[in-house]
Motif scaffolding. Structure first.
Motif: not given
Length: 226
Positions: A127-132, A205-208, A210-219, A221-222
């Motif tokens: 794994t890699e862990s960008p942006a939480g 991609v695993a996202v918190d 409670d995070a705001v905009g999980p889909g955007i965060r996953a995008w 991160a990729r």
């Protein structure tokens, strides 16, 4: 150089590039790689007993620190007694077939429970862990960084009847598979063929949760993993 000679050179270059592009990329890649290597176990014990796998499952658990734990449960069609009685043979075979997978396994452990072979190991580099986030990358093969270069990893196939990828508590998984456990897990199943190939275009991609905009965060991160 005269005009007609220049034109001929340009045409020759274009034809050469077209020929390179027309060659199927799979022809130059490494052989296909199973997600679970031990799940297709097929060996012969020193006493001549065949050791073959039957139904199997693989579960990979992601952890917040980026490490992963892998557990394979393999119902043996034959050879359970041979593996139970010959520990050195079991350890050697399990290590060999486990390393023929998408994982880079560490601390491989195995045991026999009745007719079932249970194998556990870790992979700290999956794994890699960008942006939480936690990006699980072994399901998408890497290719050459240089355009038109030969080589690259081979396509992935399950090698097991059911593969489950599980996020840490408090996370949800985003990816190209059926979701389970309220979005905390992704599940791939064999479709009946001997080899069910994976066509993963987006790394899970695993996202918190409670995070705001999980889909955007996953995008994002990729994109960062690239």
């Amino acid at each position: 150089m005269r005009p007609h000679a220049t034109t001929a050179v340009v045409i020759a270059l274009l034809l050469a590039l077209s020929a390179v592009a027309a060659v199927p990329s799979a022809d130059a890649r490494a052989p296909p790689t199973p997600v679970c290597g031990v799940c297709s176990l097929d060996r012969t014990a020193p006493d001549g007993t065949p050791v073959t796998a039957g139904d199997s499952t693989l579960t990979v658990s992601l952890h917040e620190n980026g490490s992963t734990t892998w557990r394979a449960n393999v119902e043996l069609a034959s050879g359970s007694d041979a593996l139970a009685e010959n520990e050195s043979f079991r350890r050697a075979v399990v290590e060999e077939v486990t390393r023929r997978s998408v994982a880079d396994p560490e601390a491989i452990y195995s045991r026999i429970d009745g007719e079932t072979l249970i194998v556990r190991y870790r992979d700290t580099g999956a794994t890699e862990s960008p942006a939480g986030t936690i990006v699980f990358s072994p399901l998408s093969p890497e290719g050459p960084d240089v355009p038109f270069a030969m080589g690259g990893e081979g396509p992935r196939y399950l090698g097991t009847d059911r593969f489950t990828l599980r996020a840490p508590p408090g996370y949800e998984l985003r990816g190209d598979a059926n979701a389970a456990d309220g979005g905390r897990s992704l599940v791939w199943t064999r479709d009946g063929d001997e080899r069910t190939f994976l066509d993963v275009t987006d790394d899970p991609v695993a996202v918190d949760s409670d995070a705001v905009g999980p889909g955007i965060r996953a995008w994002v991160a990729r994109l960062l993993v690239g």
